[in-house]
Design an enzyme around this catalytic site. Structure first.
Site, PDB file in Angstrom:
ATOM      1  N   ARG B 372      -2.496  -2.354 -15.376  1.00  0.00           N
ATOM      2  CA  ARG B 372      -2.027  -1.502 -14.474  1.00  0.00           C
ATOM      3  C   ARG B 372      -1.287  -0.007 -15.211  1.00  0.00           C
ATOM      4  NH1 ARG B 372       2.593  -5.018 -12.134  1.00  0.00           N
ATOM      5  NH2 ARG B 372       1.102  -5.883 -10.400  1.00  0.00           N
ATOM      6  N   PHE B 493      -3.134  -0.362  -4.348  1.00  0.00           N
ATOM      7  CA  PHE B 493      -4.061  -1.596  -4.576  1.00  0.00           C
ATOM      8  C   PHE B 493      -2.666  -1.903  -6.072  1.00  0.00           C
ATOM      9  CE2 PHE B 493      -7.938   0.042  -6.440  1.00  0.00           C
ATOM     10  CZ  PHE B 493      -6.526   1.208  -7.584  1.00  0.00           C
ATOM     11  N   GLU B 494      -2.565  -2.736  -6.590  1.00  0.00           N
ATOM     12  CA  GLU B 494      -2.287  -3.211  -7.428  1.00  0.00           C
ATOM     13  C   GLU B 494      -0.800  -3.570  -7.971  1.00  0.00           C
ATOM     14  OE1 GLU B 494      -3.628  -3.242 -11.103  1.00  0.00           O
ATOM     15  OE2 GLU B 494      -5.540  -2.332 -11.183  1.00  0.00           O
ATOM     16  N   GLY B 495      -0.234  -4.185  -6.191  1.00  0.00           N
ATOM     17  CA  GLY B 495       0.673  -4.428  -6.072  1.00  0.00           C
ATOM     18  C   GLY B 495       0.683  -2.496  -5.046  1.00  0.00           C
TER      19      GLY B 495
END
Lengths: 525, 689
Positions: B372, B493-495
């Site tokens: 991230r 995205f990515e959490g």
């Protein structure tokens, strides 16, 4: 007591032309009339039992000339003299004949226009003044008790609306058209005299049977039967002295019935009452209050039922299940239609089965340990207004505590911890719980409203459920039926008040079986 | 008195102004000498292994390392008697996080957790001159390529990256940025990777394609793969011959591992797994030939029970049974390939398990956590570009005989963009710098903070940029609307940011809770020193105290120009400590359920980290005399002042109960809506009569 001496008073004192009326109304007050309709006992009328007063006709007749004048002044949109029909006169009879003749080919007058029977009762023809509120907004009211006592209140009625079994479902005599026909029939009697109050009261009593009890247009039509003008008090003093009590009671009774059914009076109701009873009369005050409050109460019920009482059957079962299973994802399915479409016994009658199960319930059932039994319990009562349904539940026992909250899986959430490892205990002084006795209940897996509560029907329900819930094939199913015991109708009846009483504030549905000609319920066969 | 902190007091009020006993003011009464000693030790340790400049600054800050402090460290110092006996990874992460968020401090913890010595956020991390030269070598050609050969508009329209562009990217080595050189990659450090991310982000589709390939797609092999796996797959992945994809999301499973349905069953000979299931929204799903796939497997656990656990696999497309759906039509990043991927009886050899069988959960978490941090620099790069484009416009367009740039409301927007870009850049490179320190420090919380801050900042900035441009920004002829569409995905995205906020807040809470429990234990054991210290700090707090964590002053680490900002930071950090304590005493374990509370906590933490990063970077810039450092100071001060007020507001809300800070009402309204699954208000034109 003779009051004729009042006539000797200077006229100006009483507000000139009102004096005779005042005298009459004063004279009317004592209960001189024979109580023909003693069977309305129990009606909490402030003025004693209802009666048809012999002077009523006189009143009307005596006022007829002036009443006509009032009507003309009274800006009635229907200029056909409906309102003066309280007067029993040759003219009236004549008009009646004319009207009956003309009525043949096409609806002529306004009342005909909007009473003219089709399904869109109330306001199609006169959409401006009629708002068809009545079929939507009366959810909080419950049906009144049956007006049996009114049914034959006057033996000389030539045609009672109920005589032809008008309440038979699907009968063409039910509904606005039938009401209009009945009204017309009642109008005809007595042909030569007034008797409007009795007419209106009879019509009020018949409204439910005719299925128009929630139509503001019907009430307006009734009001139109009352004469305009003669009952309007003249001057403030007369108004003070409770003028025309009998007539005003009638108006109030009509309004009370509207209130009971949650019918919101519209501007026309008010206008008609104004014409009949004059400003600041009791009916007018009441209608003003109703117009203030009823709209505010209209949407009080968070779970409104359709205004029309549902009859037991598939539709009612669906409705009841939708109401009980609040989950919008719940599917209500007809497992067995009342009449099979195909097969050998096509056309025969079988108990219907309507079942409801939500995805969540299905999931719960799937997680049920097949070693432990599931139970079919019932019947439980469910009232939809006046309709009693019986439903059954499929439920499990409450989960043992060790299974209730499975320990959270630390490897469950990819992104954030689902629980914290803290050792922050509460001290004994940190007890924030209320003392509540909680009844533990097991999960409910499915609901069903069958046409019959026998074991065979329920077994068919379970086997149908099995298609989507294979676990039911493995888990033992125990039937816990309290046969016959759960029907509240078989218990002692609560004594009911008479017709005029608002029915128990809707807490208790009215008894079913009293309705003439209506089958109580088609389960149990 | 000692009884008060022992429990979660039901009235929680004491949490409100409850304070840290550990005050940075070195000589405060009530700070036990043991803690002070340890802090000094930590400070001394911290100066090791730094560059000359850092040493100089560390020397200056050495004493302050003792005095500046944050709740976390101080509590440890005091209440944790058993030296290095703590559990290893997780708590260390947590403590580091709070240390960072709460400014300086992790030094003191270094040896104690048995982890390698950690550097601090002060001074701001630097790279060596050689590295700088190296990265500049890369940056030039990449920038040139993106400016000249990438036609973003066409990519967006065609929803496809043309093969020659892809080939160009491969030639530049951008598919193997973080793969070590021995496997044919560029072997870039995190910092350098972040730097390149600034440029690749100029086209959202390409950035996502690259990120899906290397930030998550092949990260599994890189992090947890065996030597054989690395040798087998990495070279071809680095060259871009193979593209990787990361297959985690399923139709019924986003962040919940328990609902993963894809299943891998061991074949009878025990040499293969048969993979069955489908995955949705797989970036690069149509291009990739190597997939990192997560599936359920049956694992016999310690007590002999068979359990379903997640396992990670490397799946080649050539294994057979791998199909993909047609590319999804998306709002933004349209050029990136996103589609469903289906596995049907795909035979995966047992050697292709990443990590161990049943250990896929940890692999997934590590991959997700490590991917991230680069979003910060990427967003910053994009915003910098946007500032250029929009300022050009604002300085040429005239209205009412004035340039747009002369209007205050337009100026405000430029300031906002610059501040956001500056802060997210600072956070990104600070985090990358910390990650580059030896010993694989776990910076996942910091990375999550960077992600949340930068994605939201980017969205706000792009939106403001469009506002500056007016109608022009809305037209498809210009690139701005594409930026807007592309940016939207960053929040998702990515959490999603919501989930990451929970992660940030809960990780911190876990750590703070540990400290609190330890202190409570100490008091329970009858350690009067702790109890007394607690009492004294509380007393001091009620009397009102000046917060001084040692950032500024004679021995401070912050340049005097940033004095005001640093003071604000200190104050926020200090009172945040007591707020957190109050929350813990009020909610205890159940704080997990209090998402509205946690969101505010996370917001404060993110702001604190952002302030820290900005102050640290600006401080460094002044100290070494970078160009335009006065502008940096300006931006930092603007940001810190704003963030200070936001933090104060959030903390004031946190100290209130749910009925006062609107949480109850919010939940109630939402409940009523969700019950009906509709907007339930009557129409304004409705009537009842």
């Amino acid at each position: 007591m003779r009051l004729s001496w009042v006539r000797a008073l200077p006229r100006g004192l009483w507000g000139s032309p009102g004096v005779p009326e005042l005298c009459r109304s004063l004279c009317q007050r004592p209960a001189r009339a024979p109580t023909e309709r003693g069977d309305t006992a129990g009606t909490p009328k402030p003025r004693g039992p209802q009666r048809r007063h012999p002077t009523e006709g006189d009143t009307a007749r005596g006022d007829t000339p002036r009443g006509d004048g009032d009507t003309a002044r009274g800006d009635t949109p229907r200029g056909d003299g409906d309102t003066a029909r309280g007067a029993a006169s040759a003219w009236h009879r004549h008009f009646q004949e004319i009207r009956d003749k003309e009525r043949g080919p096409e609806p002529r007058d306004h009342r005909r226009g909007h009473l003219g029977g089709d399904t869109s009762w109330g306001g199609t023809s006169r959409g401006d003044t009629f708002r068809d509120d009545t079929f939507k907004g009366d959810t909080s009211s419950s049906p009144p008790p049956h007006h049996r006592s009114h049914q034959h209140h006057d033996d000389s009625h030539q045609q009672d609306p109920r005589d032809g079994d008008p309440s038979e479902p699907g009968s063409p005599r039910r509904g606005p058209a039938a009401f209009e026909a009945a009204l017309r029939a009642m109008e005809r009697w007595p042909p030569g005299r007034g008797g409007r109050l009795a007419l209106v009261e009879a019509a009020l009593a018949a409204m439910e049977a005719l299925g128009v009890e929630r139509s503001v247009a019907a009430y307006n039509a009734l009001l139109r039967l009352l004469p305009r003008g003669p009952w309007v008090p003249r001057g403030p003093v007369q108004r003070l002295l409770f003028p025309f009590p009998r007539q005003q009671e009638c108006g109030l009774q009509l309004l009370e019935q509207m209130e009971r059914y949650g019918v919101i009076p519209d501007a026309e109701t008010r206008f008609l009452l104004l014409g009949v009873f004059g400003p600041r009369s009791r009916p007018l005050r009441k209608v003003q209050r109703m117009m203030f409050w009823l709209p505010r109460f209209r949407h009080l019920d968070p779970h409104p039922l359709p205004p029309q009482p549902t009859r037991p059957g598939l539709a009612a079962a669906r409705l009841g299940l939708h109401r009980m299973a609040g989950d919008p994802g719940a599917t209500v399915t007809v497992i067995q239609p009342p009449v099979p479409d195909t097969g050998d016994d096509e056309g025969s009658v079988q108990p219907y089965i309507v079942s409801s199960q939500s995805p969540e319930q299905r999931e719960l059932l799937a997680q049920h340990d097949p070693a432990r039994a599931v139970f079919v319990e019932g019947p439980f009562p469910l009232w939809l207004r006046g309709t009693l349904l019986k439903y059954f539940v499929l439920r499990g026992d409450p989960l043992p505590p060790h299974l209730r909250d499975p320990p959270p899986d630390p490897e469950r959430s990819f992104y954030f911890p689902l629980e914290l490892q803290l050792e922050l205990e509460r001290g004994p002084w940190d007890d924030e719980e209320f003392d509540v006795d909680e009844v533990e209940e097991g999960p409910v897996f499915a609901l069903c409203v069958p046409g019959a509560g026998d074991r065979r029907t329920l077994a068919r329900w379970i086997s149908a459920l099995q298609e989507q819930n294979p676990i039911l094939g493995r888990a033992p199913v125990v039937f816990r039926l309290n046969e016959g015991g759960a029907d509240p109708r078989e218990g002692p009846q609560t004594p009911r008040l008479g017709t005029g009483t608002p029915p128990g504030a809707g807490l208790e549905p009215p008894e079913e079986g009293e309705r003439g000609g209506e089958p109580r319920k088609n389960n149990g066969e | 008195m000692a009884a008060v902190p022992l429990s979660r007091a039901s009235d929680g009020r004491q949490g409100g102004r409850a304070t840290e006993p550990s005050k940075g003011t070195g000589g405060t009464a009530g700070v036990p000498s043991r803690a002070r000693d340890r802090r000094h030790g930590g400070g001394a340790e911290s100066s090791e292994g730094q560059t000359a400049w850092q040493e100089r600054r560390a020397e200056r800050g050495n004493g302050t390392a003792a005095s500046r402090s944050h709740e976390g460290e101080q509590h440890h110092g005091r209440t944790e008697p058993q030296g290095g006996g703590g559990p290893a990874a997780a708590p260390s992460r947590a403590s580091r996080h709070w240390g960072r968020a709460g400014v300086p401090g992790p030094t003191a913890r270094g040896g104690r957790w048995g982890l390698p010595l950690k550097e601090e956020v002060f001074p701001y991390p630097e790279i060596s001159n050689e590295e700088l030269a190296e990265i500049n070598e890369f940056v030039g050609p990449v920038e040139k390529f993106f400016n000249e050969e990438v036609d973003s508009k066409k990519i967006d329209q065609d929803a496809k990256i043309p093969p020659e562009t892809l080939q160009g990217l491969k030639d530049l080595g951008l598919f193997g940025m973080q793969i070590p050189e021995e496997y044919g990659g560029l072997g870039l450090s995190n910092t350098m990777y972040a730097r390149l991310g600034e440029i690749t982000s100029l086209d959202g589709s390409i950035a996502v394609t690259l990120a899906a390939h290397q930030a998550i797609g092949l990260k599994g092999i890189l992090i947890a793969g065996t030597e054989e796996q690395k040798a087998k797959y990495l070279p071809r992945l680095a060259s871009g011959e193979h593209i990787a994809a990361f297959c985690l999301t399923e139709p019924g499973s986003g962040s919940d591992a328990a609902s993963i349905q894809t299943r891998a069953t061991l074949s009878e000979d025990g040499k293969h797994f048969l993979l069955n299931g489908s995955k949705v929204w797989i970036s690069n799903g149509g291009l990739a030939s190597i997939f990192t796939v997560f599936a359920r497997t049956e694992v016999v656990d310690k007590d002999g029970q068979v359990k379903d656990k997640i396992t990670a696999f490397i799946v080649e497309r050539d294994f057979g049974g791998v199909t993909h759906g047609k590319p999804e039509d998306k709002l933004g990043i349209r050029g990136s390939n996103t589609c469903e991927v289906h596995f049907e009886n795909t035979k995966v050899p047992i050697e292709n398990v990443i990590g161990e069988v049943g250990g896929g959960f940890k692999v997934a978490m590590n991959i997700l956590n490590s991917g991230r941090f680069s979003m910060g620099s990427a967003s910053a790069g994009m915003i910098k570009k946007l500032i250029e484009l929009t300022s050009e416009y604002a300085c040429t367009r005239k209205q009412f005989n004035k340039k747009l740039s002369q209007f205050g409301l337009i100026q405000e927007k430029f300031c906002l963009m610059a501040v956001k870009a500056y802060v997210m850049e600072s956070m990104a490179y600070l985090t990358a710098g910390m990650m580059d320190r030896p010993g694989f420090p776990d910076c996942s919380v910091e990375a999550a903070m960077v992600k949340v801050f930068s994605s939201e900042g980017a969205w706000a900035c792009v939106s403001e940029a469009l506002q500056i441009l007016g109608g022009l920004g809305y037209m498809k002829d210009y690139p701005y609307e594409r930026y807007l569409r592309d940016t939207r995905i960053l929040l998702i995205f990515e959490g999603t940011n919501e989930i990451l906020r929970m992660y940030i807040a809960l990780t911190g809470m876990q750590h703070a809770g540990k400290i609190l429990t330890e202190k409570i234990k100490a008091i329970k054991k009858g350690n009067m020193g702790v109890a007394l210290g607690e009492f004294l700090t509380r007393l001091q707090d009620t009397l009102g105290r000046k917060v001084d964590l040692g950032l500024i002053g004679d021995r401070g680490v912050v340049h005097p120009s940033l004095q005001e900002s640093a003071k604000k930071l200190e104050e926020n950090v200090y009172y945040f400590g007591s707020t957190v304590r109050g929350l813990l005493s009020r909610f205890g374990k159940t704080i997990v359920e209090e998402q509205l509370v946690l969101k505010r906590v996370a917001d404060v933490v993110i702001n604190l980290y952002a302030m820290t990063a900005a102050i640290s970077r600006a401080s460094r810039s002044i100290s070494i005399g970078l160009r335009n450092h006065d502008h940096e100071v300006l931006l930092t001060n603007i940001f810190c002042t704003e963030a200070y007020f936001k933090n104060n507001y959030a903390m004031a809300q946190l100290e209130k109960y749910a009925d006062e800070n609107l949480d109850d009402s919010i939940k109630k309204a939402a409940k009523q809506i969700l019950e009906k699954r509709a907007y339930i208000c009557s129409h304004p034109l409705d009537k009842t009569f």
